[in-house]
Design a protein around this motif. Structure first.
Motif, PDB file in Angstrom:
ATOM      1  N   LEU A 108      84.948  53.866  43.705  1.00 23.98           N
ATOM      2  CA  LEU A 108      83.555  54.000  43.282  1.00 23.98           C
ATOM      3  C   LEU A 108      83.361  53.203  41.999  1.00 23.98           C
ATOM      4  N   GLU A 109      82.465  52.223  42.038  1.00 26.22           N
ATOM      5  CA  GLU A 109      82.264  51.342  40.887  1.00 26.22           C
ATOM      6  C   GLU A 109      81.077  51.745  40.022  1.00 26.22           C
ATOM      7  N   LYS A 110      79.930  52.047  40.639  1.00 29.17           N
ATOM      8  CA  LYS A 110      78.743  52.453  39.891  1.00 29.17           C
ATOM      9  C   LYS A 110      77.947  53.460  40.710  1.00 29.17           C
ATOM     10  N   ALA A 111      77.114  54.239  40.018  1.00 30.26           N
ATOM     11  CA  ALA A 111      76.237  55.201  40.694  1.00 30.26           C
ATOM     12  C   ALA A 111      74.931  55.309  39.911  1.00 30.26           C
ATOM     13  N   ALA A 112      73.836  55.498  40.638  1.00 32.23           N
ATOM     14  CA  ALA A 112      72.530  55.741  40.032  1.00 32.23           C
ATOM     15  C   ALA A 112      71.879  56.893  40.781  1.00 32.23           C
ATOM     16  N   PHE A 113      71.017  57.650  40.078  1.00 31.58           N
ATOM     17  CA  PHE A 113      70.429  58.849  40.664  1.00 31.58           C
ATOM     18  C   PHE A 113      68.908  58.780  40.620  1.00 31.58           C
ATOM     19  N   GLY A 114      68.284  59.282  41.692  1.00 30.76           N
ATOM     20  CA  GLY A 114      66.827  59.312  41.800  1.00 30.76           C
ATOM     21  C   GLY A 114      66.439  59.667  43.219  1.00 30.76           C
ATOM     22  N   ASP A 115      65.158  59.936  43.432  1.00 28.15           N
ATOM     23  CA  ASP A 115      64.663  60.328  44.758  1.00 28.15           C
ATOM     24  C   ASP A 115      64.501  59.077  45.627  1.00 28.15           C
ATOM     25  N   LEU A 116      65.266  59.000  46.722  1.00 30.27           N
ATOM     26  CA  LEU A 116      65.213  57.831  47.609  1.00 30.27           C
ATOM     27  C   LEU A 116      64.286  58.035  48.805  1.00 30.27           C
ATOM     28  N   ASP A 117      64.033  59.285  49.185  1.00 27.43           N
ATOM     29  CA  ASP A 117      63.284  59.533  50.421  1.00 27.43           C
ATOM     30  C   ASP A 117      62.016  60.359  50.217  1.00 27.43           C
ATOM     31  N   GLY A 118      61.625  60.600  48.948  1.00 27.55           N
ATOM     32  CA  GLY A 118      60.367  61.274  48.682  1.00 27.55           C
ATOM     33  C   GLY A 118      60.347  62.756  48.925  1.00 27.55           C
ATOM     34  N   ASP A 119      61.520  63.399  49.038  1.00 24.26           N
ATOM     35  CA  ASP A 119      61.541  64.843  49.297  1.00 24.26           C
ATOM     36  C   ASP A 119      61.636  65.663  48.017  1.00 24.26           C
ATOM     37  N   GLY A 120      61.639  64.988  46.855  1.00 26.72           N
ATOM     38  CA  GLY A 120      61.685  65.697  45.587  1.00 26.72           C
ATOM     39  C   GLY A 120      63.073  66.023  45.086  1.00 26.72           C
ATOM     40  N   LEU A 121      64.107  65.716  45.875  1.00 28.23           N
ATOM     41  CA  LEU A 121      65.485  65.967  45.462  1.00 28.23           C
ATOM     42  C   LEU A 121      66.110  64.685  44.918  1.00 28.23           C
TER      43      LEU A 121
END
Length: 258
Positions: free
Chosen positions: A9-22
């Motif tokens: 695992l080199e990098k990771a980013a977090f955020g809502d990808l599918d619009g479900d609020g998670l």
């Protein structure tokens, strides 16, 4: 001789990808099969509410360097250093930017994704203060006595922070052009006293469908079916503010291979 494969695992980013609020994740995996090459993949990890689940992957290239990875308004932006026509395989020099969206569980590359995301940066990282409500029928127009008690901050990573009088809420939002969706988040539920508009404020925010930045862009309007929430520019966001942690979020160290 047994050939060994290695995935890191080199990098990771977090955020809502599918619009479900998670909060979902986009990760960069580096795969080595024993030779000189190192293939880099962009992998989508969807938050199912219980555990992360891999959705799709796309090859970014062999031995490319990953400069940055981010998620903003549902768009994954990847900045890489790739190989020019005269570059040796050890030393890429050409900088590139790519943008991807998750559609139906599959990556879709967007040529204008980075630009579209950047066009919304004029409403992010700003503390917006609620000043008044403009009723569509003009029957229930009212002004807010203390706008400092009702704020909205949209962060570039697709998360938001809300102050609703004595309560706080934090969650995910999504933008598509001038359309906006503010998903229900984790919130405190204290009774703030007589005359508080905290419940009404949160209800209007969850019903927002679009936004506008009229005039000098120092005013933000959120449009709902019943009217407009009007905000004034309250300055750049301060990292010193403390907010509650959302209940639904992928672990800080996801294992994309499970």
């Amino acid at each position: 001789m047994t050939q060994r494969h290695k995935v890191t695992l080199e990098k990771a980013a977090f955020g809502d990808l599918d619009g479900d609020g998670l909060s979902d994740a986009a990760v960069i995996l580096a795969w080595q099969s024993g030779g000189s090459g190192t293939l880099k993949y962009l992998v989508a990890m969807r938050n199912t509410g219980n555990e992360p689940r891999q959705q799709d992957s796309v090859l970014l290239g062999d031995r490319v360097r990953i400069r940055a990875l981010s998620i903003a308004a549902g768009v994954v932006n990847v900045e890489t250093v790739t190989f020019g026509p005269r570059d040796p395989m050890c030393c890429p020099t050409r900088q590139a930017k790519q943008a991807y969206s998750l559609r139906g569980g599959k990556w879709a590359q967007s040529a204008d994704g980075v630009a579209a995301s950047a066009s919304n940066t004029n409403i992010t990282s700003i503390v917006w203060k609620w000043t008044r409500f403009e009723d569509t029928s003009k029957v229930r127009n009212f002004a807010i006595d203390d706008p400092n008690q009702y704020t909205l901050t949209l962060l570039p990573n697709g998360s938001y922070r809300i102050k609703a009088d004595c309560n706080r809420m934090q969650g995910q939002y999504s933008l598509q052009g001038r359309l906006i969706r503010i998903a229900q988040g984790a919130a405190t539920l204290a009774e703030c006293g007589a005359g508080s508009r905290y419940a009404e404020y949160l209800r209007h925010l969850s019903a927002a469908v679009s936004f506008d930045l009229p005039g000098s862009k120092r005013v933000l309007k959120l449009m709902t079916d019943g009217g407009h929430l009007v905000f004034e520019h309250g300055g750049e966001v301060s990292e010193s503010h403390e907010y509650i942690r959302p209940k639904s979020i992928i672990s800080d160290a996801p294992n994309p291979l499970k």
